[in-house]
Design a protein around this motif. Structure first.
Motif, PDB file in Angstrom:
ATOM      1  N   UNK A  32       6.549  -9.991  45.092  1.00  0.00           N
ATOM      2  CA  UNK A  32       6.988  -8.626  45.395  1.00  0.00           C
ATOM      3  C   UNK A  32       7.212  -7.845  44.105  1.00  0.00           C
ATOM      4  N   UNK A  63       3.904  -7.343  41.959  1.00  0.00           N
ATOM      5  CA  UNK A  63       2.741  -6.920  42.747  1.00  0.00           C
ATOM      6  C   UNK A  63       1.751  -6.088  41.931  1.00  0.00           C
ATOM      7  N   UNK A  64       2.243  -5.063  41.270  1.00  0.00           N
ATOM      8  CA  UNK A  64       1.348  -4.149  40.547  1.00  0.00           C
ATOM      9  C   UNK A  64       0.721  -4.829  39.331  1.00  0.00           C
ATOM     10  N   UNK A  73       1.636  -0.924  55.667  1.00  0.00           N
ATOM     11  CA  UNK A  73       1.490  -0.691  54.219  1.00  0.00           C
ATOM     12  C   UNK A  73       1.721  -1.971  53.413  1.00  0.00           C
ATOM     13  N   UNK A  74       2.764  -2.703  53.782  1.00  0.00           N
ATOM     14  CA  UNK A  74       3.061  -3.937  53.046  1.00  0.00           C
ATOM     15  C   UNK A  74       1.993  -4.996  53.280  1.00  0.00           C
ATOM     16  N   UNK A 128      -0.921  -4.193  51.097  1.00  0.00           N
ATOM     17  CA  UNK A 128      -0.620  -4.441  49.691  1.00  0.00           C
ATOM     18  C   UNK A 128      -0.691  -5.938  49.359  1.00  0.00           C
ATOM     19  N   UNK A 159       5.655  -1.336  37.436  1.00  0.00           N
ATOM     20  CA  UNK A 159       4.497  -1.551  36.558  1.00  0.00           C
ATOM     21  C   UNK A 159       4.659  -0.811  35.227  1.00  0.00           C
ATOM     22  N   UNK A 177      10.427  -3.165  48.273  1.00  0.00           N
ATOM     23  CA  UNK A 177      10.538  -4.281  47.331  1.00  0.00           C
ATOM     24  C   UNK A 177      11.952  -4.370  46.768  1.00  0.00           C
TER      25      UNK A 177
END
Lengths: 633, 80
Positions: free
Chosen positions: A36, A39-40, A66-67, A70, B17, B42
């Motif tokens: 989580x 993620x990016x 959405x999750x 992702x 990020x 998150x």
């Protein structure tokens, strides 16, 4: 594992590559918090991979997705698949299909994922409702879903992945919910049985088993009121990770990217103890010992994998004779003949695994390596990053669980070729021995007594054809990927000539090993796809396929064959393919794409010298051809 | 053990990020490019994992800065 004195310290292993570190976060045991949070970062790293296979996935949700999108993106990227997504609006899964949402139709998905859960069951039975009425509700609910599935198949031509149902959060009737026909648990299980029945009787329809996942995650962690009421998420973030991991395994199998081969260490992996030191009779294996029973169960699990087509190999640091003796243990479920490759020596394991891959003629990326020794695992992971090296720990009772969680060997269907795969790889070793006895290669080819079945795509082979299309990289002229829906559509389209090829020899059946698709326009056919499994390289199977193609061209009045070659990092072996068949380079080529031309002569001498085409295949091919060619042609 | 202020900021860097060490705490959430519904969920999930507390979206809406988020998680933690 090695003998006791030869153990390497894990800390001595070199640092794993960045890529492996990234992938580790997505492997068992999955750290949900890490995924989580990162993620990016993970996505950015994973997008640095090359040769990603593109796919288009429409997520039609009965709840917020959405999750799901992702997380699914991450797990797919980790499998080498780069998805583009379409997402329906919240709970618009049915409307998008029923009213043909133009955005969805224009998106042209390869895969439609219907993310529905028990919240989307439109009618639960009433208290004390008669069984016959409950059945009517089952039928109505099924009819509602079936109409969606049929429309998706008919109009979008996409593969469908459909969640079955998880269980409702509350049980007002307590245990009666499971036993009474009007109970909600009973009703959900009835619907799930109907969904499963539909999956069995329809191709291009797969179930994402969220009932199992919810049990695995635990009901309390699967669904959380807070996420439902605030975001209409039918799954908690933890559950979403589990769902995405499972879904990615299904998609991976659809694209033929599941692993093929399990390479196993022996000592303290398949039995307890070190056979070279302890001797056969002191090995810990069998029901008489708690740890021995765990080894026995792991052997049974491995045997089960072999039965359904996973190739087994041994990579052990041992003297070969000692290692083989282990399988004569009276409680050993696995026998020597279960292994298609057996390597017991004192060489570094990465080197031995490379030899296994060469011997079996499979890519390193098809291999999963299991070893109780963390140092050996680290070494293989570091030196062979393509090989999957799960962190199984050193306790055998957890080995099978790790393999299960990783979903390495997920299949979307078990086809006959899968069941005989192991036999093929074993007989390949016999072929190699046989080859060594001949003074020249032609004699060897003649001795194989090869027969080929070559014909237009048949429904019975579509699954295997799709599998081959999506996993063949080396002998593949264009590396074009097709979904099963696209393959089925092409098979029925008279504007295409399709060919599959099966090859057998005196040692056994190699199965369906070659696929060709050409698009016909007037008197010209352009070969969009031509591939062959590396199992049968240098057997002249490509000649047999070309002979069959020329025959069809002659029958349909096609005078010109245009061959397309799109170079990739992996298909240089076919760079000279068209030239070797007598094609000439032609204009119209562009960067990254070569075009070759062959004029079909009125009389043609077959190229095949050592492969006999079977009469049955010729008849089947002729009948399929006549069925697919319009009468005016 | 609950995480420190610095650890929290590093985690938020990852969620958004950003290079490690970017966030100092005073940044306004609405000005952070990756602060969206996914990062909000998150944050809620991580608050549960790290502090064993549930932070509602309604409470998050009252936060203006990154430091407010940390205070929220910590206050919920101490009150639970």
């Amino acid at each position: 594992m090695a003998s006791r004195g030869n153990r390497m310290e894990a800390s001595m292993a070199p640092e794993a590559t960045l890529q492996s570190e990234v992938l580790k976060a997505l492997r068992f045991p999955i750290a949900v918090g890490d995924i989580l949070r990162k993620r990016l970062v993970l996505k950015k790293e994973l997008l640095k991979q090359t040769n990603l296979v593109p796919t288009r996935i429409a997520i039609l949700g009965g709840s917020t997705t959405t999750e799901v999108k992702s997380m699914l993106e991450l797990f797919l990227l980790a499998q080498g698949i780069e998805p583009a997504f379409y997402e329906s609006g919240y709970n618009r899964y049915a409307e998008d299909v029923e009213f043909e949402n133009p955005d969805l139709w224009n998106f042209k998905p390869n895969i439609v994922f219907l993310h529905t859960t028990w919240h989307n069951i439109s009618e639960f039975p009433e208290l004390l409702e008669a069984e016959v009425e409950v059945e009517r509700r089952v039928r109505r609910e099924m009819a509602r879903f079936e109409s969606l599935w049929e429309k998706i198949h008919a109009e979008l031509g996409a593969l469908i992945i459909q969640n079955n149902f998880d269980l409702p959060r509350l049980r007002p009737l307590g245990n009666l919910e499971a036993s009474e026909s009007f109970g909600s648990v009973n009703f959900v299980l009835r619907l799930n049985a109907e969904f499963a029945g539909y999956a069995r009787s329809h191709s291009r329809f797969l179930i994402n088993d969220i009932l199992y996942l919810s049990v695995q995650v635990g009901q309390a962690a699967w669904f959380r009121n807070s996420y439902w009421y605030n975001f209409h998420m039918a799954l908690s973030p933890t559950a979403t990770v589990s769902l995405a991991h499972n879904l990615a395994a299904i998609v991976k199998s659809v694209y033929g990217k599941s692993k093929k081969c399990l390479v196993l260490d022996l000592d303290n992996t398949l039995w307890g103890g070190v056979i070279g030191d302890d001797g056969l009779h002191n090995l810990i294996l069998g029901k008489d010992h708690p740890v021995g029973e765990a080894f026995l169960d792991f052997q049974r699990y491995v045997k089960g994998l072999k039965r359904r087509g996973v190739i087994l190999a041994v990579c052990s640091k041992n003297d070969a004779e000692n290692a083989k003796e282990g399988f004569s243990h009276p409680d050993s479920v696995l026998k020597l003949e279960d292994f298609s490759a057996f390597k017991a020596n004192w060489n570094p394991k990465p080197e031995t695994i490379r030899e296994i891959a060469t011997e079996l003629n499979i890519g390193l990326d098809s291999i999963v390596f299991i070893d109780d020794n963390p140092a050996e695992r680290a070494l293989v992971a570091e030196q062979l990053p393509e090989v999957a090296v799960p962190n199984v720990g050193s306790d055998v009772s957890g080995f099978a669980e790790v393999l299960e969680h990783e979903r390495f060997f997920e299949v979307d269907k078990v086809v006959q070729d899968d069941l005989s795969r192991s036999a093929y790889y074993s007989s390949n070793a016999q072929r190699s021995t046989c080859q060594a006895r001949f003074s020249n290669y032609e004699e060897f080819l003649a001795s194989l007594e090869m027969t080929a079945e070559i014909g237009a795509f048949l429904p019975v082979y579509l699954e295997r054809i799709t599998q081959l299309i999506n996993k063949t990289n080396q002998f593949n002229l264009t590396t074009r990927r097709y979904t099963s829906g696209e393959v089925e559509a092409i098979a029925q389209d008279p504007a295409f000539i399709t060919l599959y090829g099966r090859l057998a020899d005196k040692f056994g059946d190699n199965g369906l090993v070659s696929v060709l698709i050409g698009q016909v326009s007037d008197e010209t056919i352009q070969l969009d796809l031509w591939l062959m499994s590396c199992r049968v390289l240098k057997r002249e199977m490509e000649f047999a396929m070309f002979d069959a193609l020329v025959e069809r061209c002659q029958a349909r009045g096609i005078s010109k064959i245009v061959g397309v070659y799109i170079p990739s990092k992996k298909n240089s072996m076919v760079a000279g393919h068209y030239a070797s068949l007598g094609f000439s380079p032609m204009g119209g080529a562009s960067e990254g794409r070569e075009l070759w031309c062959y004029h079909v002569p009125p009389t043609y001498s077959p190229r095949t010298r050592y492969i006999r085409r079977t009469a049955e295949a010729l008849l089947a091919a002729a009948s399929a051809e006549s069925a697919s060619v319009p009468s005016e042609v | 053990m609950p995480m420190t202020h610095d650890e929290f900021l590093l985690q938020m860097d990852e969620i958004l990020d950003l290079p490690a060490g970017t966030l100092r705490g005073h940044e306004r959430l609405e000005e952070l490019p990756n602060w969206d519904s996914t990062s909000l969920i998150t944050f809620i999930a991580l608050a549960e994992t790290n502090y064993d507390v549930y932070v509602s979206p309604g409470q998050i809406v009252t936060c203006s800065t990154v430091a407010d988020l940390l205070r929220l998680a910590q206050s919920e933690s101490s009150s639970s």
